[in-house]
Write a protein that holds these residues in place. Structure first.
Motif, mmCIF file in Angstrom:
data_model
loop_
_atom_site.group_PDB
_atom_site.id
_atom_site.type_symbol
_atom_site.label_atom_id
_atom_site.label_comp_id
_atom_site.label_asym_id
_atom_site.label_seq_id
_atom_site.Cartn_x
_atom_site.Cartn_y
_atom_site.Cartn_z
ATOM 1 N N GLY A 15 9.938 -1.189 39.139
ATOM 2 C CA GLY A 15 9.848 -2.614 38.841
ATOM 3 C C GLY A 15 9.298 -2.925 37.462
ATOM 4 O O GLY A 15 8.737 -3.997 37.246
ATOM 5 N N MET A 16 9.454 -1.988 36.525
ATOM 6 C CA MET A 16 8.921 -2.192 35.174
ATOM 7 C C MET A 16 10.012 -2.663 34.219
ATOM 8 O O MET A 16 11.154 -2.233 34.325
ATOM 9 C CB MET A 16 8.354 -0.873 34.621
ATOM 10 N N THR A 17 9.608 -3.493 33.279
ATOM 11 C CA THR A 17 10.501 -3.850 32.182
ATOM 12 C C THR A 17 10.443 -2.736 31.144
ATOM 13 O O THR A 17 9.537 -1.886 31.164
ATOM 14 C CB THR A 17 10.076 -5.170 31.515
ATOM 15 N N VAL A 18 11.389 -2.752 30.215
ATOM 16 C CA VAL A 18 11.365 -1.785 29.117
ATOM 17 C C VAL A 18 10.066 -1.940 28.343
ATOM 18 O O VAL A 18 9.412 -0.949 27.998
ATOM 19 C CB VAL A 18 12.596 -1.973 28.192
ATOM 20 N N GLN A 19 9.654 -3.185 28.093
ATOM 21 C CA GLN A 19 8.429 -3.416 27.324
ATOM 22 C C GLN A 19 7.198 -2.879 28.055
ATOM 23 O O GLN A 19 6.319 -2.284 27.436
ATOM 24 C CB GLN A 19 8.244 -4.900 27.020
ATOM 25 N N THR A 20 7.135 -3.073 29.362
ATOM 26 C CA THR A 20 5.985 -2.584 30.138
ATOM 27 C C THR A 20 5.869 -1.068 30.031
ATOM 28 O O THR A 20 4.787 -0.533 29.763
ATOM 29 C CB THR A 20 6.106 -3.001 31.614
ATOM 30 N N LEU A 21 6.981 -0.356 30.238
ATOM 31 C CA LEU A 21 6.939 1.101 30.151
ATOM 32 C C LEU A 21 6.641 1.543 28.729
ATOM 33 O O LEU A 21 5.856 2.479 28.524
ATOM 34 C CB LEU A 21 8.250 1.721 30.653
ATOM 35 N N ALA A 22 7.235 0.879 27.748
ATOM 36 C CA ALA A 22 6.964 1.233 26.354
ATOM 37 C C ALA A 22 5.470 1.094 26.046
ATOM 38 O O ALA A 22 4.878 1.991 25.427
ATOM 39 C CB ALA A 22 7.796 0.356 25.420
ATOM 40 N N ASP A 23 4.871 0.012 26.509
ATOM 41 C CA ASP A 23 3.433 -0.194 26.284
ATOM 42 C C ASP A 23 2.608 0.897 26.964
ATOM 43 O O ASP A 23 1.676 1.439 26.374
ATOM 44 C CB ASP A 23 2.994 -1.571 26.797
ATOM 45 N N ARG A 24 2.939 1.212 28.205
ATOM 46 C CA ARG A 24 2.186 2.239 28.945
ATOM 47 C C ARG A 24 2.313 3.616 28.295
ATOM 48 O O ARG A 24 1.389 4.421 28.353
ATOM 49 C CB ARG A 24 2.669 2.317 30.391
ATOM 50 N N ALA A 25 3.480 3.881 27.695
ATOM 51 C CA ALA A 25 3.712 5.190 27.075
ATOM 52 C C ALA A 25 3.288 5.225 25.613
ATOM 53 O O ALA A 25 3.301 6.295 24.994
ATOM 54 C CB ALA A 25 5.195 5.562 27.191
ATOM 55 N N GLY A 26 2.910 4.071 25.058
ATOM 56 C CA GLY A 26 2.511 4.027 23.657
ATOM 57 C C GLY A 26 3.688 4.179 22.706
ATOM 58 O O GLY A 26 3.563 4.774 21.632
#
Length: 188
Positions: free
Chosen positions: A27-38
């Motif tokens: 349920g993550m957006t691309v932006q959410t995963l990008a932020d979590r992964a740095g």
């Protein structure tokens, strides 16, 4: 296109599909995963589309942000009790050094079997793996200088070492083309 290039392309495409599948399932957006992964959103989008060739560190960051290990994103999934794996070139630099993933355990935190080649004078600087991760290394040709915690050891063919890779470490081939086998046991 060579067999190695075909395998590398297949790896990048499979990686992108798996990252997208796991991101959407979570349920993550691309932006959410990008932020979590740095990572930047653009880089993550390119990875999902199979148009970027991410570093090992980048794939590892994405895996951890998704709550899985490197093998879960990079190795074909299978529930078969016996699986023959195709070698997959995961990393290559302009000098011709490379890392090939041969097989990975089916469970999270399972072992990964790698074959590395470093060209003369080449070095690979690694970021720390998750706490508790270890590597077993067997040098098959050349001379490998393994450095961790400012301690360097020189390994020659037939020598092996255990490395706690939850710290900054590096591999170097000071004079000759060096090959080594690496078994990574991620933290569970």
């Amino acid at each position: 296109m060579s067999t190695d290039e075909n395998r590398s392309t297949a790896f990048i495409e499979r990686l992108g599909r798996e990252v997208r599948r796991r991101r959407q399932a979570g349920g993550m957006t691309v932006q959410t995963l990008a932020d979590r992964a740095g990572l930047s959103r653009r880089m993550l989008t390119q990875i999902e589309q199979g148009t970027a060739n991410p570093s090992l560190v980048t794939v590892d960051k994405i895996a951890h942000a998704l709550g899985v290990d490197f093998a879960a994103l990079s190795a074909p999934s299978s529930t078969e009790p016996l699986q023959v794996s195709e070698p997959t070139e995961v990393w290559r630099n302009d000098a011709g050094s490379r890392a090939v993933l041969h097989a990975a355990g089916s469970r999270r935190g399972g072992p990964e079997l790698w074959e590395w080649t470093l060209q003369p004078g080449d070095r690979y600087n690694a970021e720390p793996d998750p706490s508790g991760t270890e590597e077993l290394i067997l040098v098959t040709a050349g001379i490998l200088v393994l450095t961790a915690d400012q301690q360097a050891v020189t390994l020659t063919p037939g020598m092996s070492a255990r490395l706690a890779s939850d710290r900054t470490y590096s591999y170097a081939a000071p004079t000759n083309r060096t090959t080594f086998i690496r078994v990574v046991h991620p933290t569970t």
